[in-house]
Design a protein around this motif. Structure first.
Motif, PDB file in Angstrom:
ATOM      1  N   THR A   1      33.879  60.082  38.914  1.00 26.68           N
ATOM      2  CA  THR A   1      33.643  59.429  37.624  1.00 26.68           C
ATOM      3  C   THR A   1      34.743  59.821  36.646  1.00 26.68           C
ATOM      4  O   THR A   1      34.932  61.006  36.363  1.00 26.68           O
ATOM      5  N   GLU A   2      35.448  58.842  36.130  1.00 26.33           N
ATOM      6  CA  GLU A   2      36.555  59.114  35.212  1.00 26.33           C
ATOM      7  C   GLU A   2      36.179  58.697  33.793  1.00 26.33           C
ATOM      8  O   GLU A   2      35.688  57.597  33.566  1.00 26.33           O
ATOM      9  N   CYS A   3      36.417  59.594  32.859  1.00 23.18           N
ATOM     10  CA  CYS A   3      36.225  59.261  31.446  1.00 23.18           C
ATOM     11  C   CYS A   3      37.436  58.461  30.975  1.00 23.18           C
ATOM     12  O   CYS A   3      38.565  58.947  31.047  1.00 23.18           O
TER      13      CYS A   3
ATOM     14  N   VAL B   1      30.928  65.074  33.949  1.00 16.86           N
ATOM     15  CA  VAL B   1      31.718  63.943  34.443  1.00 16.86           C
ATOM     16  C   VAL B   1      32.986  64.487  35.080  1.00 16.86           C
ATOM     17  O   VAL B   1      33.777  65.168  34.418  1.00 16.86           O
ATOM     18  N   GLU B   2      33.176  64.214  36.354  1.00 13.23           N
ATOM     19  CA  GLU B   2      34.295  64.761  37.123  1.00 13.23           C
ATOM     20  C   GLU B   2      35.009  63.637  37.855  1.00 13.23           C
ATOM     21  O   GLU B   2      34.400  62.880  38.603  1.00 13.23           O
ATOM     22  N   ARG B   3      36.307  63.526  37.639  1.00 11.12           N
ATOM     23  CA  ARG B   3      37.086  62.447  38.237  1.00 11.12           C
ATOM     24  C   ARG B   3      37.217  62.594  39.746  1.00 11.12           C
ATOM     25  O   ARG B   3      37.231  61.610  40.480  1.00 11.12           O
TER      26      ARG B   3
ATOM     27  N   ARG C   1      32.323  54.934  36.955  1.00 12.90           N
ATOM     28  CA  ARG C   1      31.673  55.694  38.014  1.00 12.90           C
ATOM     29  C   ARG C   1      31.737  54.903  39.312  1.00 12.90           C
ATOM     30  O   ARG C   1      30.960  53.974  39.527  1.00 12.90           O
TER      31      ARG C   1
ATOM     32  N   TRP D   1      28.251  64.207  37.988  1.00 11.84           N
ATOM     33  CA  TRP D   1      28.747  62.888  38.381  1.00 11.84           C
ATOM     34  C   TRP D   1      30.185  63.027  38.874  1.00 11.84           C
ATOM     35  O   TRP D   1      31.119  63.025  38.084  1.00 11.84           O
TER      36      TRP D   1
ATOM     37  N   VAL E   1      32.829  55.658  30.790  1.00 10.10           N
ATOM     38  CA  VAL E   1      33.244  56.223  32.069  1.00 10.10           C
ATOM     39  C   VAL E   1      33.235  55.139  33.127  1.00 10.10           C
ATOM     40  O   VAL E   1      32.527  54.126  33.010  1.00 10.10           O
TER      41      VAL E   1
END
Length: 420
Positions: free
Chosen positions: A80-82, A15-17, A100, A77, A98
């Motif tokens: 997409t921010e956790c 998961v990558e913002r 997305r 992804w 998250v």
């Protein structure tokens, strides 16, 4: 880590913002390059081409990471921010929330890994009067170096890698630049570091002698961290002797130098603090030549057009850049999970013992890195490219074992029986 997990058959989502893999590099200041030589920074399974520059640019590294994610077919992804996570005791899984690209999604991983580098949020100090400053001020993480700075009076607060790079960029852009050094800094000249520090393991010569990246990693990791300072001291003694004139010139202009708290140099200081050093690729000469001014001391206050130090020195400024580093990765745990979980995990990075665990067997290791934390099914992965490459092997083995139900007891204090 994701590439190794995929090879091991462990289902993984990254998961990558940011919108694109590699944006963490692309968004930094324009002059940013790797300060470690390219042989030290290869990616698992897919090394950099052998005709790459010794110190690739930030955009080159960013593009490589993006292509790497595609070529390795990672479940990646981006955008997409956790926004939060909590452990579901009944199900034995995490509930990870998250966003997305505008859609709220809940993920249910068994294992949760925080792989966020070495640091937490940008550390921007709150100095009295900062709100009254009439010019521009920003943290180094926000500085791009792409504006026109001709004639700008710039004050860069800090004296480590980013501070030196940013001072050099501003000087090249025609600014009148002053660096504010608040504490001592270790400096290693790049040529000397490559020759004395990294050359035997990570260089063209080492590769020609059969020391592959994998072999070099194993050789370097064979030194327990508790013994590493004594092993590193001769390297930096030799560096101090080789570059004695360079260091004296820095001292002559008032630069406060150190070689670590015990003379063990750059890498051990990095392990202990994650900061406090600069690999010189040219900016030190700007200080020596007076092209970049140096001021020493603590910042007492900021006025509308100046930075004022505790000795009364007033530094006129139109731009202030806070090259003041980052906080602990532990803060990510606080904000994404809870303060209670962050407290249970304890300090992240630096030598020492984990909190609430018997200290004995953990002394001399990095706190909470690449190993079980005090919170079940929660892991922390990171470090520089070299460490991420090597220690991802061991974290992958631990995660794979848990997926397969293989017993992996965590070592603790054992009763020791002595015999005559």
């Amino acid at each position: 880590l994701a590439a190794r997990l995929k090879r091991a058959g462990v289902p993984t989502i990254v998961v990558e913002r940011n919108e694109r893999a590699g944006d963490s590099w692309r968004k930094r200041y324009k002059s940013l390059h790797l300060h470690d030589p390219v042989w030290y920074d290869h990616m698992p399974y897919l090394p950099f081409p052998d005709d790459w520059p010794v110190f690739p640019s930030k955009d080159k590294v960013g593009d490589w990471l993006e292509h790497y994610a595609d070529i390795m077919e990672l479940n990646y992804w981006s955008g997409t921010e956790c926004v939060g996570a909590e452990f579901d005791e009944a199900a034995g899984t995490w509930k990870v929330r998250v966003n997305r690209r505008g859609e709220d999604v809940e993920l249910r991983p068994t294992q949760l890994v925080f792989a966020l580098g070495v640091s937490g949020y940008p550390n921007t100090p709150s100095f009295p009067g900062a709100d009254s400053f009439a010019g521009q001020q920003c943290h180094s993480s926000e500085f791009t170096g792409e504006e026109d700075y001709e004639g700008t009076r710039a004050v860069v607060i800090g004296s480590n890698n980013s501070a030196h790079d940013i001072c050099a960029t501003l000087w090249q852009k025609g600014a009148d630049v002053t660096m504010v050094q608040r504490s001592s800094t270790h400096i290693s000249r790049s040529e000397s570091l490559m020759d004395l520090g990294l050359g035997p393991l990570y260089s063209e010569e080492a590769l020609a002698n059969g020391v592959t990246t994998e072999k070099a990693d194993m050789l370097f990791a064979s030194w327990p961290y508790a013994l590493l300072p004594d092993a590193q001291k001769p390297v930096y003694d030799a560096m101090a002797e080789r570059d004695a004139e360079f260091y004296q010139q820095l001292r002559d202009v008032g630069f406060d130098l150190d070689f670590g708290e015990d003379g063990s140099g750059l890498f051990v200081k990095y392990l202990r603090r994650g900061s406090g050093y600069y690999i010189d690729v040219g900016a030190s000469q700007l200080l020596i030549d007076g092209e970049v001014a140096l001021a020493s001391g603590q910042v007492e206050r900021i006025e509308s057009d100046a930075v004022v130090l505790d000795d009364g020195t007033r530094l006129p400024a139109d731009l202030i850049v806070y090259a003041t580093g980052y906080g602990s990765m532990n803060q990510w745990l606080t904000d994404i999970i809870s303060p209670e979980v962050a407290d249970r995990v304890g300090k992240v990075w630096g030598f020492g013992s984990d909190t609430k665990r018997d200290p004995g067997p953990w002394e001399g290791e990095l706190r909470n890195m690449w190993k079980p934390t005090n919170v079940e099914q929660l892991w922390i992965h990171g470090g520089n490219l070299h460490q991420s490459r090597h220690y991802s092997k061991y974290l992958t083995l631990q995660l794979k074992a848990r997926m397969e139900g293989i017993s992996t007891p965590v070592y603790g204090l054992q009763e020791v029986h002595h015999t005559e």
